[in-house]
Design an enzyme around this catalytic site. Structure first.
Site, mmCIF file in Angstrom:
data_model
loop_
_atom_site.group_PDB
_atom_site.id
_atom_site.type_symbol
_atom_site.label_atom_id
_atom_site.label_comp_id
_atom_site.label_asym_id
_atom_site.label_seq_id
_atom_site.Cartn_x
_atom_site.Cartn_y
_atom_site.Cartn_z
ATOM 1 C CE LYS A 175 9.411 31.857 51.903
ATOM 2 N NZ LYS A 175 9.134 31.631 53.379
ATOM 3 C CD GLU A 250 3.708 47.202 52.342
ATOM 4 O OE1 GLU A 250 4.285 47.863 53.233
ATOM 5 O OE2 GLU A 250 2.851 46.352 52.565
ATOM 6 C CB CYS A 284 3.767 47.673 57.107
ATOM 7 S SG CYS A 284 2.449 47.630 55.879
ATOM 8 C CD GLU A 385 7.646 47.832 61.138
ATOM 9 O OE1 GLU A 385 6.596 48.107 60.541
ATOM 10 O OE2 GLU A 385 8.578 47.176 60.628
#
Length: 493
Positions: A175, A250, A284, A385
């Protein structure tokens, strides 16, 4: 406008709902393609096909070497079609063409790597202490795998999840992010042509809250592998726990890029710029916190600012461009919001700090490379973040303080260390909470090297030999050779 279909059970199909989603070109600021808005019924079809394919279909009866040959064919197909794949991905997420082209070379090599590993997933013979007993182990596929990928590197994420899972003998339902699904659908075309049996690899597009949630919660999915935010990752882990699915995540990071006073400052400054402004900071592993030893703070800051000031923003297809647009409208607004947060908290902006303007970037979602000083590590800009081109510069005195500041966040994905002192490099590598520590380099990835995080940066590892074991179950076979001697039925052997 291009119009894509989903790939389920070896066929190209529309969503059961017949609904569509626009996918945007972030450079031009306009829709360029449509993808189906899949929901639970579409997911159920894909999972049912995957379960059948890996239990009674041809995938289940293939030898490991035969599966490996299919994976090698996929690598060949990617190499032969790399130009088109790169152009589609750039159109979909605004990443630099030069970077995607380089990444696609690694994508093909990753398929080759796991193709070679497919028939080397061996069990073991165990010389147990029991007399007249033979024990050995085998490794078997865990089951149907749900792979949920992010918008910043769709082809890479689909590959590092699907290739090891397929090498292990699993079937995979992907997906992709609703913001960047086109390149994954293009990959499905190549996989079909490469000889992948129907149902082994399917792609269901749609919203995370609809198709993604249905895939996570489906009872016939045995393993979930996800790349995305820590908030979404936590929700997926919670949902998976209800049916005891295996999960690998992750997730995000707030990574320290630490520069000591004995470092080569020109090299370090280049690494700092690459670590936060490469891919417009939408990674990331972004080195969004630069920790600088006090004695060189001004000198390094000047070098970084000079490099960042000359960054060329523009068309990601243009080889002269260094940084492209922010990939999605929600992410663009999020980055702008964090600029306001940083200024409200007292950080001092010495470069950028606003949307970019100028020839060639008027239609897209561009933000100037932005640098803040006077940043305390407890500020939101240093703790949360951002996923954009915003750099925080934080001072430290010595190794002990660098480790304390570096580890004082909820994340632990990567870290950078810049020093000529080998002993210091080893001490820092051991002390930092990070799944990867780069020394005198940054953004150096390999499909051969395990990658993953600590703390809120995730669970498990991708890449390398370690990744494939997440898709395998170890089964122990215990055989008695003393079949003529009855044992006491009420005593454990």
């Amino acid at each position: 406008m291009s119009k894509y279909q989903m790939y389920i059970a070896g066929e190209w199909v529309d969503a059961d709902s017949s609904d569509w989603l626009d996918t945007m070109d972030p450079y031009r600021g306009a829709a360029w393609a449509q993808i189906p808005r899949g929901r639970s019924s579409d997911v159920s079809r894909a999972v049912a096909a995957a379960k059948e394919a890996m239990t009674i279909g041809p995938w289940a009866t293939m030898s490991a070497s035969q599966r490996g040959r299919v994976l090698r064919n996929i690598g060949d197909a990617i190499s032969q079609n790399a130009e088109r794949l790169a152009e589609v991905e750039v159109r979909d997420n605004g990443k630099l063409l030069a970077e995607v082209q380089g990444q696609l070379s690694a994508v093909a090599e990753c398929w080759y790597y796991y193709a070679g590993l497919a028939d080397k997933l061996e069990g073991a013979s165990i010389p147990v202490e029991k007399p007249n007993t033979v024990v050995f182990t085998t490794r078997e596929p865990v089951g149907v795998v749900a792979a949920l990928t992010a918008w910043n590197s769709p082809l890479w994420f689909a590959t590092v999840k699907a290739a090891p899972a397929l090498a292990a003998g699993c079937a995979v339902v992907v997906k992709p992010s609703e913001f960047a699904s086109a390149s994954t659908l293009e990959l499905a075309t190549l996989m079909k042509d490469a000889g992948m049996p129907a149902g082994v690899f399917s792609v269901v597009t749609g919203l995370g809250s609809e198709a993604g949630a249905a895939l996570v919660e489906h009872p016939d999915v045995a393993k979930i592998t996800f790349t995305g935010s820590d908030v979404t990752g936590a929700k997926i882990a919670e949902a998976a726990a209800r049916t005891l699915k295996r999960v690998s995540l992750e997730l995000g990071g707030k990574s320290p890029n630490i520069v000591f006073d004995d470092a080569d400052l020109d090299l370090a400054a280049t690494g700092v710029v690459s670590g936060i402004f490469g891919a417009a900071g939408q990674m990331c592993a972004a080195g969004s916190r630069v920790l600088v030893q006090n004695s060189i703070k001004d000198e390094l800051t000047e070098k970084v600012v000079n490099l960042a000031r000359n960054i060329q923003l523009g068309d990601p297809m243009d080889p002269r461009t260094n940084v492209g647009p922010i990939s999605t409208p929600p992410q663009y607004q999020k980055v702008l919001d964090y600029i306001q947060v940083a200024e409200a908290d007292g950080a001092r902006c010495i470069l950028g700090g606003k949307p970019a303007a100028g020839p060639g970037i008027t239609e897209g979602q561009f933000i100037e490379p932005t640098i803040y000083t006077d940043v305390a590590n407890d500020m939101r800009i240093a703790q949360e973040e951002v996923f954009g081109p915003i750099l925080s510069i934080i001072e430290f005195d010595d190794e002990e303080e660098a480790v304390r500041i570096g580890n004082d966040v909820a994340y632990g994905l990567v870290a950078g260390v810049w020093t000529r002192d080998v002993g210091r490099a080893l001490r820092m590598s051991k002390s930092l909470d990070a799944g990867t520590v780069w020394v005198n380099t940054y953004r150096m990835y390999s499909y051969m090297v395990p990658f993953g995080g600590m703390k809120r940066s995730g669970l498990g590892r991708e890449h390398g030999r370690e990744a494939v074991y997440d898709f395998l179950e170890t089964k122990s076979i215990v055989m008695s050779t003393d079949i003529n001697k009855p044992s006491n039925a009420f005593v454990m052997r």
